[in-house]
Motif scaffolding. Structure first.
Motif, mmCIF file in Angstrom:
data_model
loop_
_atom_site.group_PDB
_atom_site.id
_atom_site.type_symbol
_atom_site.label_atom_id
_atom_site.label_comp_id
_atom_site.label_asym_id
_atom_site.label_seq_id
_atom_site.Cartn_x
_atom_site.Cartn_y
_atom_site.Cartn_z
ATOM 1 N N LEU A 160 0.786 -1.341 0.187
ATOM 2 C CA LEU A 160 0.048 0.101 -0.208
ATOM 3 C C LEU A 160 0.778 1.298 0.174
ATOM 4 N N GLU A 161 0.291 2.286 -0.253
ATOM 5 C CA GLU A 161 1.025 3.759 -0.166
ATOM 6 C C GLU A 161 2.370 3.740 -1.188
ATOM 7 N N MET A 162 2.218 2.903 -2.394
ATOM 8 C CA MET A 162 3.183 2.929 -3.290
ATOM 9 C C MET A 162 3.479 4.206 -3.850
ATOM 10 N N LYS A 163 4.769 4.772 -3.908
ATOM 11 C CA LYS A 163 5.063 6.053 -4.569
ATOM 12 C C LYS A 163 5.142 6.017 -6.203
ATOM 13 N N GLU A 164 4.701 7.039 -6.798
ATOM 14 C CA GLU A 164 4.761 7.241 -8.175
ATOM 15 C C GLU A 164 6.110 7.234 -8.904
ATOM 16 N N PRO A 165 6.442 6.484 -9.630
ATOM 17 C CA PRO A 165 7.880 6.619 -10.211
ATOM 18 C C PRO A 165 7.853 8.082 -11.019
ATOM 19 N N ALA A 166 9.083 8.399 -11.351
ATOM 20 C CA ALA A 166 9.269 9.568 -12.117
ATOM 21 C C ALA A 166 8.827 9.479 -13.592
#
Length: 170
Positions: A160-166
């Motif tokens: 959960l709460e994965m960070k969006e890649p650039a």
């Protein structure tokens, strides 16, 4: 005479059609739709094959699915994302309610997406509705598993709460 025999033929055809629809191969049942958000964005709503549900987590009633899985079973999913779920919308200077202009500016940033994915196989009557997992880069996965998210038996393992890649892969 001709009309009477056509009517009998129509009733017979209707009977065959109804019989075909009642076979175990084509039985349908209702189930819940559940949204599991793995992103830091808000999922405002989703729909699966036209059945709309709340994107805020938990289960929403209902989706109609076959009681028996068959190859090629697809889910067309549409959803709306609020990319800034923690935005503060100011209250009006006088009176009650939100600043309509600020809300309109915030709402204009909502994004709509859609994808069609294959529904994974389930055995017998072990389907527990359809769970739609929202991943970064506007990707989704679906499961019919009865195991809750986080269980070692659940097929979806993304955190959960994965960070969006650039940069998202195409």
């Amino acid at each position: 005479m001709f009309c009477k025999s056509m009517r009998r033929g129509s009733y017979a055809l209707l009977g065959v059609m109804l019989y075909g629809c009642s076979s175990a191969e084509n039985e349908m049942a209702g189930g819940n739709i559940e949204a599991v958000n793995h992103t830091s964005n808000a999922i405002n709503w989703l729909s699966v094959n036209g059945y709309r549900a709340d994107g805020g987590g938990g289960s929403s009633c209902c989706i109609i699915m076959p009681t028996k899985w068959r190859p090629g079973l697809m889910a067309h999913i549409e959803w709306e994302v609020d990319p800034n779920r923690f935005a503060k919308i100011k209250r009006r200077a006088k009176g009650f309610g939100f600043d309509e202009e600020a809300w309109a500016a915030h709402k204009a940033k909502f994004q709509r997406h859609s994808a069609t994915v294959e529904i994974p196989e389930w055995s017998g009557t072990d389907s527990c509705g359809l769970k739609v997992h929202f991943l970064v880069c506007n990707q989704i996965k679906v499961t019919t598993s009865c195991w809750g998210y986080g269980s070692s038996h659940n097929p979806i393992k993304e955190p959960l709460e994965m960070k969006e890649p650039a940069i998202c892969p195409k």
